[in-house]
Design a protein around this motif. Structure first.
Motif, PDB file in Angstrom:
ATOM      1  N   GLU A 296      24.267  78.702  37.276  1.00  0.00           N
ATOM      2  CA  GLU A 296      24.447  78.773  35.826  1.00  0.00           C
ATOM      3  C   GLU A 296      23.794  77.582  35.131  1.00  0.00           C
ATOM      4  O   GLU A 296      23.148  77.734  34.090  1.00  0.00           O
TER       5      GLU A 296
ATOM      6  N   ARG B 282      21.283  75.824  36.256  1.00  0.00           N
ATOM      7  CA  ARG B 282      19.839  75.973  36.386  1.00  0.00           C
ATOM      8  C   ARG B 282      19.310  76.955  35.348  1.00  0.00           C
ATOM      9  O   ARG B 282      18.312  76.693  34.679  1.00  0.00           O
ATOM     10  N   GLU B 283      19.978  78.072  35.203  1.00  0.00           N
ATOM     11  CA  GLU B 283      19.544  79.071  34.225  1.00  0.00           C
ATOM     12  C   GLU B 283      19.598  78.505  32.807  1.00  0.00           C
ATOM     13  O   GLU B 283      18.693  78.731  32.003  1.00  0.00           O
TER      14      GLU B 283
ATOM     15  N   ALA C  54      16.277  77.800  30.387  1.00  0.00           N
ATOM     16  CA  ALA C  54      16.181  78.466  29.089  1.00  0.00           C
ATOM     17  C   ALA C  54      15.513  77.567  28.055  1.00  0.00           C
ATOM     18  O   ALA C  54      14.962  78.060  27.066  1.00  0.00           O
TER      19      ALA C  54
END
Length: 103
Positions: free
Chosen positions: A23, A25-26, A30
């Motif tokens: 999470e 990393r995402e 972004a």
């Protein structure tokens, strides 16, 4: 070989940490401008103010790079047209910043 015994609790904690890492990393990725964005072809401006704002920007870039599991990040990759980059050379090295680098 580890002497630790795997228990259901440890397995659950390991899974929780893996989900948290994914999470983070995402969320970090972004912020990164994707290939094809015109900002990546734009010329970055030199940094002229070396105050607390620059330190804050470097810290933000370190955090994004770390959470994104990266080893380097340029300000232009975040849509900021400044000649600034951060990198982390090796697992034992400290993160570093380059301001106004020249080749």
């Amino acid at each position: 070989m580890s002497d630790e015994v795997q228990t259901p609790e440890r397995d659950a904690e390991q899974q929780r940490l893996e989900v948290e890492m994914i999470e983070r990393r995402e969320a970090a990725l972004a912020h990164v401008v994707k290939f094809g964005d015109p900002v990546l072809k734009s010329k970055a401006s030199p940094v002229s103010n070396f105050g607390p704002e620059l330190r804050a920007e470097v810290e933000r870039m370190y955090a994004i790079m770390r959470d994104g599991l990266g080893v380097g990040l340029a300000a232009t990759q975040l849509g900021v047209l400044r000649r600034l980059l951060v990198f982390h050379a090796g697992p034992d090295g400290e993160p570093s910043a380059l301001v106004n680098p020249e080749v």
